[in-house]
Scaffold this motif. Structure first.
Motif, PDB file in Angstrom:
ATOM      1  N   PRO A 117     -57.299 -71.384 -23.974  1.00  0.00           N
ATOM      2  CA  PRO A 117     -58.381 -72.126 -23.310  1.00  0.00           C
ATOM      3  C   PRO A 117     -58.811 -71.481 -21.983  1.00  0.00           C
ATOM      4  O   PRO A 117     -59.781 -71.907 -21.378  1.00  0.00           O
ATOM      5  CB  PRO A 117     -57.757 -73.499 -23.049  1.00  0.00           C
ATOM      6  N   GLY A 118     -58.077 -70.443 -21.550  1.00  0.00           N
ATOM      7  CA  GLY A 118     -58.346 -69.826 -20.246  1.00  0.00           C
ATOM      8  C   GLY A 118     -57.464 -70.455 -19.187  1.00  0.00           C
ATOM      9  O   GLY A 118     -56.941 -71.557 -19.367  1.00  0.00           O
ATOM     10  N   ALA A 119     -57.270 -69.739 -18.098  1.00  0.00           N
ATOM     11  CA  ALA A 119     -56.405 -70.241 -17.026  1.00  0.00           C
ATOM     12  C   ALA A 119     -56.983 -71.524 -16.433  1.00  0.00           C
ATOM     13  O   ALA A 119     -58.202 -71.676 -16.329  1.00  0.00           O
ATOM     14  CB  ALA A 119     -56.254 -69.184 -15.942  1.00  0.00           C
ATOM     15  N   LEU A 120     -56.072 -72.433 -16.062  1.00  0.00           N
ATOM     16  CA  LEU A 120     -56.533 -73.701 -15.485  1.00  0.00           C
ATOM     17  C   LEU A 120     -57.110 -73.489 -14.094  1.00  0.00           C
ATOM     18  O   LEU A 120     -57.955 -74.250 -13.630  1.00  0.00           O
ATOM     19  CB  LEU A 120     -55.376 -74.706 -15.407  1.00  0.00           C
ATOM     20  N   VAL A 121     -56.627 -72.458 -13.420  1.00  0.00           N
ATOM     21  CA  VAL A 121     -57.042 -72.207 -12.043  1.00  0.00           C
ATOM     22  C   VAL A 121     -57.727 -70.843 -11.976  1.00  0.00           C
ATOM     23  O   VAL A 121     -57.217 -69.867 -12.522  1.00  0.00           O
ATOM     24  CB  VAL A 121     -55.807 -72.251 -11.117  1.00  0.00           C
ATOM     25  N   ARG A 122     -58.889 -70.806 -11.339  1.00  0.00           N
ATOM     26  CA  ARG A 122     -59.611 -69.541 -11.206  1.00  0.00           C
ATOM     27  C   ARG A 122     -59.163 -68.845  -9.923  1.00  0.00           C
ATOM     28  O   ARG A 122     -59.324 -69.397  -8.832  1.00  0.00           O
ATOM     29  CB  ARG A 122     -61.118 -69.793 -11.195  1.00  0.00           C
ATOM     30  N   LEU A 123     -58.584 -67.662 -10.094  1.00  0.00           N
ATOM     31  CA  LEU A 123     -57.980 -66.962  -8.958  1.00  0.00           C
ATOM     32  C   LEU A 123     -58.818 -65.795  -8.453  1.00  0.00           C
ATOM     33  O   LEU A 123     -58.721 -65.418  -7.294  1.00  0.00           O
ATOM     34  CB  LEU A 123     -56.601 -66.418  -9.355  1.00  0.00           C
ATOM     35  N   SER A 124     -59.602 -65.190  -9.346  1.00  0.00           N
ATOM     36  CA  SER A 124     -60.328 -63.990  -8.938  1.00  0.00           C
ATOM     37  C   SER A 124     -61.828 -64.252  -8.961  1.00  0.00           C
ATOM     38  O   SER A 124     -62.290 -65.225  -9.549  1.00  0.00           O
ATOM     39  CB  SER A 124     -60.009 -62.827  -9.881  1.00  0.00           C
ATOM     40  N   ALA A 125     -62.565 -63.352  -8.312  1.00  0.00           N
ATOM     41  CA  ALA A 125     -64.017 -63.507  -8.245  1.00  0.00           C
ATOM     42  C   ALA A 125     -64.703 -62.637  -9.288  1.00  0.00           C
ATOM     43  O   ALA A 125     -65.839 -62.225  -9.106  1.00  0.00           O
ATOM     44  CB  ALA A 125     -64.505 -63.178  -6.837  1.00  0.00           C
ATOM     45  N   HIS A 126     -64.007 -62.375 -10.377  1.00  0.00           N
ATOM     46  CA  HIS A 126     -64.634 -61.655 -11.486  1.00  0.00           C
ATOM     47  C   HIS A 126     -65.834 -62.482 -11.972  1.00  0.00           C
ATOM     48  O   HIS A 126     -65.741 -63.706 -12.051  1.00  0.00           O
ATOM     49  CB  HIS A 126     -63.615 -61.487 -12.615  1.00  0.00           C
ATOM     50  N   PRO A 127     -66.950 -61.835 -12.281  1.00  0.00           N
ATOM     51  CA  PRO A 127     -68.135 -62.594 -12.707  1.00  0.00           C
ATOM     52  C   PRO A 127     -67.852 -63.572 -13.851  1.00  0.00           C
ATOM     53  O   PRO A 127     -68.398 -64.679 -13.875  1.00  0.00           O
ATOM     54  CB  PRO A 127     -69.113 -61.504 -13.141  1.00  0.00           C
ATOM     55  N   ASP A 128     -66.971 -63.188 -14.789  1.00  0.00           N
ATOM     56  CA  ASP A 128     -66.643 -64.096 -15.897  1.00  0.00           C
ATOM     57  C   ASP A 128     -65.883 -65.328 -15.412  1.00  0.00           C
ATOM     58  O   ASP A 128     -66.002 -66.416 -15.984  1.00  0.00           O
ATOM     59  CB  ASP A 128     -65.791 -63.370 -16.956  1.00  0.00           C
ATOM     60  N   GLU A 129     -65.082 -65.141 -14.366  1.00  0.00           N
ATOM     61  CA  GLU A 129     -64.343 -66.268 -13.793  1.00  0.00           C
ATOM     62  C   GLU A 129     -65.309 -67.226 -13.109  1.00  0.00           C
ATOM     63  O   GLU A 129     -65.166 -68.442 -13.180  1.00  0.00           O
ATOM     64  CB  GLU A 129     -63.316 -65.770 -12.763  1.00  0.00           C
ATOM     65  N   ILE A 130     -66.297 -66.640 -12.418  1.00  0.00           N
ATOM     66  CA  ILE A 130     -67.276 -67.469 -11.706  1.00  0.00           C
ATOM     67  C   ILE A 130     -68.075 -68.294 -12.721  1.00  0.00           C
ATOM     68  O   ILE A 130     -68.439 -69.432 -12.468  1.00  0.00           O
ATOM     69  CB  ILE A 130     -68.196 -66.577 -10.832  1.00  0.00           C
ATOM     70  N   ALA A 131     -68.306 -67.710 -13.900  1.00  0.00           N
ATOM     71  CA  ALA A 131     -69.186 -68.357 -14.885  1.00  0.00           C
ATOM     72  C   ALA A 131     -68.507 -69.456 -15.704  1.00  0.00           C
ATOM     73  O   ALA A 131     -69.184 -70.293 -16.277  1.00  0.00           O
ATOM     74  CB  ALA A 131     -69.747 -67.292 -15.830  1.00  0.00           C
ATOM     75  N   ARG A 132     -67.177 -69.467 -15.763  1.00  0.00           N
ATOM     76  CA  ARG A 132     -66.536 -70.400 -16.703  1.00  0.00           C
ATOM     77  C   ARG A 132     -66.031 -71.674 -16.025  1.00  0.00           C
ATOM     78  O   ARG A 132     -65.833 -71.703 -14.811  1.00  0.00           O
ATOM     79  CB  ARG A 132     -65.370 -69.710 -17.427  1.00  0.00           C
ATOM     80  N   THR A 133     -65.821 -72.707 -16.846  1.00  0.00           N
ATOM     81  CA  THR A 133     -65.263 -73.971 -16.363  1.00  0.00           C
ATOM     82  C   THR A 133     -63.856 -74.123 -16.921  1.00  0.00           C
ATOM     83  O   THR A 133     -63.662 -74.024 -18.133  1.00  0.00           O
ATOM     84  CB  THR A 133     -66.120 -75.162 -16.852  1.00  0.00           C
ATOM     85  N   PRO A 134     -62.864 -74.339 -16.049  1.00  0.00           N
ATOM     86  CA  PRO A 134     -61.489 -74.515 -16.531  1.00  0.00           C
ATOM     87  C   PRO A 134     -61.383 -75.727 -17.467  1.00  0.00           C
ATOM     88  O   PRO A 134     -62.053 -76.737 -17.274  1.00  0.00           O
ATOM     89  CB  PRO A 134     -60.692 -74.767 -15.249  1.00  0.00           C
ATOM     90  N   ARG A 135     -60.537 -75.596 -18.472  1.00  0.00           N
ATOM     91  CA  ARG A 135     -60.416 -76.664 -19.446  1.00  0.00           C
ATOM     92  C   ARG A 135     -59.023 -76.684 -20.066  1.00  0.00           C
ATOM     93  O   ARG A 135     -58.240 -75.748 -19.900  1.00  0.00           O
ATOM     94  CB  ARG A 135     -61.474 -76.504 -20.530  1.00  0.00           C
ATOM     95  N   VAL A 136     -58.762 -77.746 -20.782  1.00  0.00           N
ATOM     96  CA  VAL A 136     -57.496 -77.896 -21.498  1.00  0.00           C
ATOM     97  C   VAL A 136     -57.827 -78.088 -22.974  1.00  0.00           C
ATOM     98  O   VAL A 136     -58.993 -78.264 -23.334  1.00  0.00           O
ATOM     99  CB  VAL A 136     -56.678 -79.098 -20.965  1.00  0.00           C
ATOM    100  N   VAL A 137     -56.801 -78.047 -23.804  1.00  0.00           N
ATOM    101  CA  VAL A 137     -56.992 -78.258 -25.233  1.00  0.00           C
ATOM    102  C   VAL A 137     -56.230 -79.510 -25.648  1.00  0.00           C
ATOM    103  O   VAL A 137     -55.097 -79.717 -25.217  1.00  0.00           O
ATOM    104  CB  VAL A 137     -56.437 -77.069 -26.046  1.00  0.00           C
ATOM    105  N   VAL A 138     -56.857 -80.318 -26.467  1.00  0.00           N
ATOM    106  CA  VAL A 138     -56.165 -81.466 -27.053  1.00  0.00           C
ATOM    107  C   VAL A 138     -56.036 -81.194 -28.543  1.00  0.00           C
ATOM    108  O   VAL A 138     -57.035 -80.943 -29.218  1.00  0.00           O
ATOM    109  CB  VAL A 138     -56.943 -82.779 -26.808  1.00  0.00           C
ATOM    110  N   LEU A 139     -54.794 -81.175 -29.028  1.00  0.00           N
ATOM    111  CA  LEU A 139     -54.538 -81.019 -30.464  1.00  0.00           C
ATOM    112  C   LEU A 139     -54.352 -82.411 -31.049  1.00  0.00           C
ATOM    113  O   LEU A 139     -53.619 -83.224 -30.488  1.00  0.00           O
ATOM    114  CB  LEU A 139     -53.255 -80.223 -30.708  1.00  0.00           C
ATOM    115  N   GLU A 140     -55.002 -82.650 -32.170  1.00  0.00           N
ATOM    116  CA  GLU A 140     -54.886 -83.954 -32.807  1.00  0.00           C
ATOM    117  C   GLU A 140     -54.450 -83.795 -34.251  1.00  0.00           C
ATOM    118  O   GLU A 140     -55.133 -83.140 -35.044  1.00  0.00           O
ATOM    119  CB  GLU A 140     -56.218 -84.700 -32.728  1.00  0.00           C
ATOM    120  N   CYS A 141     -53.281 -84.359 -34.557  1.00  0.00           N
ATOM    121  CA  CYS A 141     -52.802 -84.367 -35.933  1.00  0.00           C
ATOM    122  C   CYS A 141     -53.113 -85.763 -36.458  1.00  0.00           C
ATOM    123  O   CYS A 141     -52.587 -86.745 -35.950  1.00  0.00           O
ATOM    124  CB  CYS A 141     -51.294 -84.155 -35.997  1.00  0.00           C
TER     125      CYS A 141
END
Ligand SMILES: [Mn+2]
Length: 340
Positions: free
Chosen positions: A227-251
């Motif tokens: 899902p990507g890191a929960l915390v954005r640490l660097s100023a890489h353009p891709d980091e600036i563009a994304r929103t941190p998120r989590v995943v929910v698995l549902e069985c």
């Protein structure tokens, strides 16, 4: 009869929450322009609230829980107070940042190893853990980071056998990436193709951490994702563009699926990340280079040594100062040298 089957159906589900690469630390990264500690506290609180609201059976962390093997306890203590509010157990695979020298053998003397000893987190390894609830039996395994990961066949690190369960989930901290990403990033020292891992594994879900950008690969009924890191640490353009998120698995209903939940508290990258420190570092590097070049020419052209006394002697000889001036200069020089 009808009611009991309805209840069974309603109960026949299990949820898990997965998040990764929190890099908890006592200091703010140079790229962050906001109140970093407050942002991390808000993120962790949101994740805890979500997990508790969804009544997940377990919370999974993909590694690099901490940015350092022994991070500053003042700040990190505040974060851990929040994580303790998970009602479900927290399972973690150790990331490279969690251990000394990327070496899992050092875990007993790291904060993550300490928390595991105290029973505050559970370390996942290849020994399966079985979670049961609502008529679902789930197999949980993990693979922490080690020096050989992504430098050998994917089998031992990314493939697991699915045994005696409805669903199998494997969590790994390594450079697992879609083939397309690997071929477009030749700078990666080592990586494993998610497609190969999926071919080899019996797990329904392979959850990866380590690479901080999100990706997902699905082959047949099997899914690998990060899902990507929960915390954005660097100023890489891709980091600036994304929103941190989590995943929910549902069985549920005999199947397993996932959905991403973007963190509501995460502010747009432009508001919390800046590249200014990179420009500042470049300017600093340039002026350092200029200073060293000047020093070199100063040494080479005018003075053979840099000892202050020698330099002063040389300067006095060239200036042709009289004995009185020289004496006064040496007196002042001595005062300066001897004062702290
Ligand atoms: Mn990481």
């Amino acid at each position: 009869m009808f009611i009991s089957s309805l209840c069974t159906k309603e109960k026949s589900e299990m949820r898990l929450l997965y998040f990764t690469d929190t890099h908890l630390r006592g200091t703010a990264p140079a790229a962050r322009t906001d109140d970093f500690a407050a942002a991390v506290r808000a993120k962790l609180s949101e994740v805890v609230r979500l997990a508790n609201e969804l009544k997940v059976s377990a919370v999974l962390h993909g590694g690099d829980l901490f940015d350092l093997p022994e991070p500053g306890l003042g700040q990190v203590g505040e974060y851990l107070e929040i994580l303790r509010r998970f009602r479900a157990p927290l399972y973690v695979v150790p990331g490279n940042h969690d251990a000394y020298g990327h070496n899992p053998a050092t875990l007993p003397r790291t904060l993550l190893g300490f928390l595991a000893r105290m029973g505050l987190v559970r370390l996942l390894n290849r020994e399966p853990v079985y979670l049961e609830g609502g008529g679902v039996r789930l197999q949980l395994t993990g693979q922490g980071y080690h020096a050989g990961i992504d430098r050998r066949d994917p089998g031992p690190d990314y493939a697991v056998e699915k045994r005696d369960c409805d669903f199998a989930v494997h969590v790994a901290h390594g450079m697992l990436l879609p083939r397309s990403v690997i071929s477009s990033a030749p700078f990666l020292p080592a990586a494993t193709a998610a497609e190969e891992a999926l071919e080899a594994t019996g797990a329904d879900y392979t959850l990866a951490g380590h690479y901080h950008m999100p990706w997902e690969v699905r082959i047949g009924g099997k899914v690998a994702l990060n899902p990507g890191a929960l915390v954005r640490l660097s100023a890489h353009p891709d980091e600036i563009a994304r929103t941190p998120r989590v995943v929910v698995l549902e069985c549920a209903g005999g199947g397993v699926s996932h959905r991403y939940v973007a963190l509501e508290c995460a502010r747009p990258g432009e508001e919390v990340l800046s590249r200014a420190h990179l420009d500042a570092a470049r300017v600093r590097e340039e002026s350092r280079a200029a200073f060293l070049a000047g020093l070199e020419s100063f040494r080479g052209e005018r003075f053979a040594v840099m000892e202050p006394e020698e330099v002063l002697r040389e300067v006095l000889a060239r200036a042709g100062a009289g004995p009185e001036v020289e004496a006064e200069i040496w007196r002042r020089f001595q005062v300066r040298v001897s004062s702290p």
